[in-house]
Design an enzyme around this catalytic site. Sequence first.
Site, PDB file in Angstrom:
ATOM      1  CD  GLU A   1      -2.728  -0.734   2.722  1.00 56.26           C
ATOM      2  OE1 GLU A   1      -2.595   0.334   3.353  1.00 56.26           O
ATOM      3  OE2 GLU A   1      -3.463  -1.651   3.098  1.00 56.26           O
TER       4      GLU A   1
ATOM      5  CD  GLU B   1     -12.474   1.831   0.020  1.00 50.95           C
ATOM      6  OE1 GLU B   1     -12.938   0.876   0.677  1.00 50.95           O
ATOM      7  OE2 GLU B   1     -11.255   1.998  -0.181  1.00 50.95           O
TER       8      GLU B   1
ATOM      9  CE  LYS C   1     -10.931   2.696   4.625  1.00 47.61           C
ATOM     10  NZ  LYS C   1      -9.650   2.307   4.013  1.00 47.61           N
TER      11      LYS C   1
ATOM     12  CD  GLU D   1      -8.846   5.354   7.483  1.00 48.17           C
ATOM     13  OE1 GLU D   1      -9.353   4.343   6.990  1.00 48.17           O
ATOM     14  OE2 GLU D   1      -8.377   5.395   8.625  1.00 48.17           O
TER      15      GLU D   1
END
Length: 371
Positions: A272, A320, A323, A328
Amino acid sequence: MASFSATRKRTLLPSLFLLLALFTANLRISDAQIGVCYGMLGDNLPSKQEVVDLYRANNIQRMRLYDPNQEALDALRNSGIELILGIPNDNLQNLAASRDNSDQWAQTFVFNYYPSVNIKYIAVGNEVSPVGGSSGVSQYVLPAIQNVYQSIRARGLQDQIKVSTAIDMTLIGNSYPPSQGSFRDDVRSYLDPIIGYLVYANAPLLANVYPYFAYSGDPTDISLPYALFTSPNVVVWDGSRGYQNLFDAMLDSIHAALDNTRIGFVRVVVSESGWPSDGAFGATYDNAKTYLDNLIRHVNSGTPMRPGPTETYIFAMFDENQKNPELEKHFGLFFPNKQKKYPFGFGGHRDWEIGVDDVEFNVTIPLKSDI
């Protein structure tokens, strides 16, 4: 046949060199060791098949999944996309309990799909640490890895599918200078046996590396250009090695920490890395675009300690909305409507501007910068 005239030679040679340069440029991009993490914590995301189609349409040839979602695995059949298949932390105890459990898991999520799904790595747990919030499952990581490995090995696939785990930078005790990188004393009894297994199985360590969190946690000592790959000069000298960006310094501190255990050589895959476009200090569209653009250009070069391509997965495919905290929600390369957030290109596009999930972000151990 008559030879070309001197005039035609002078005309054609620059053109040939230009074509060769363009071919090489495209080759570098298409060969880039870049994947993208596919997180699913949103209530407005495209279907799994649409997502796989989006990867293919953008020539994104590697994916990380955080859990073995069967709909996603079905969509990946015959796509050619290389896959990191994740095992969530809450599944570790079950897989550590018995080989029968790992055999059943492997049959359901690996053997029923491989090789039509190109599973390259299995990530057994994400960012587990023997200290902190995930300490309760840390005892299960190594036995789960070993059981899954034995299940894979029983089918003779241990050289095709590597079994590992993903760590974050909080396990690093010292990261400056990079050559003196070392793991924290209080995690060594947890990590050393895992490293020993990785050496035995010839498997890489997966590591989540975020210059954003190092910078946002210490913007006084770490400059933004150093974090974004835009520093015009070397920022940190470590003996004969010069560091012009924080990503290399952080990654080499992991390389050194592994080497300094003296257990054996272990390759690192960056599982990541990313930069949020909103939601916190330093999280802007321009910063995210600059970081990601430069990251994809850079990973083919490797680091001062490990020259050569560095396999790297960008977090994440989409913003997203389920989150937390706020930042995030803003790591996506694409909006949920499948539109690009950035003018990035993968593969055969000569854009020269490119283009991670259920993850608990931790402030990275800072690396000092003299800018």
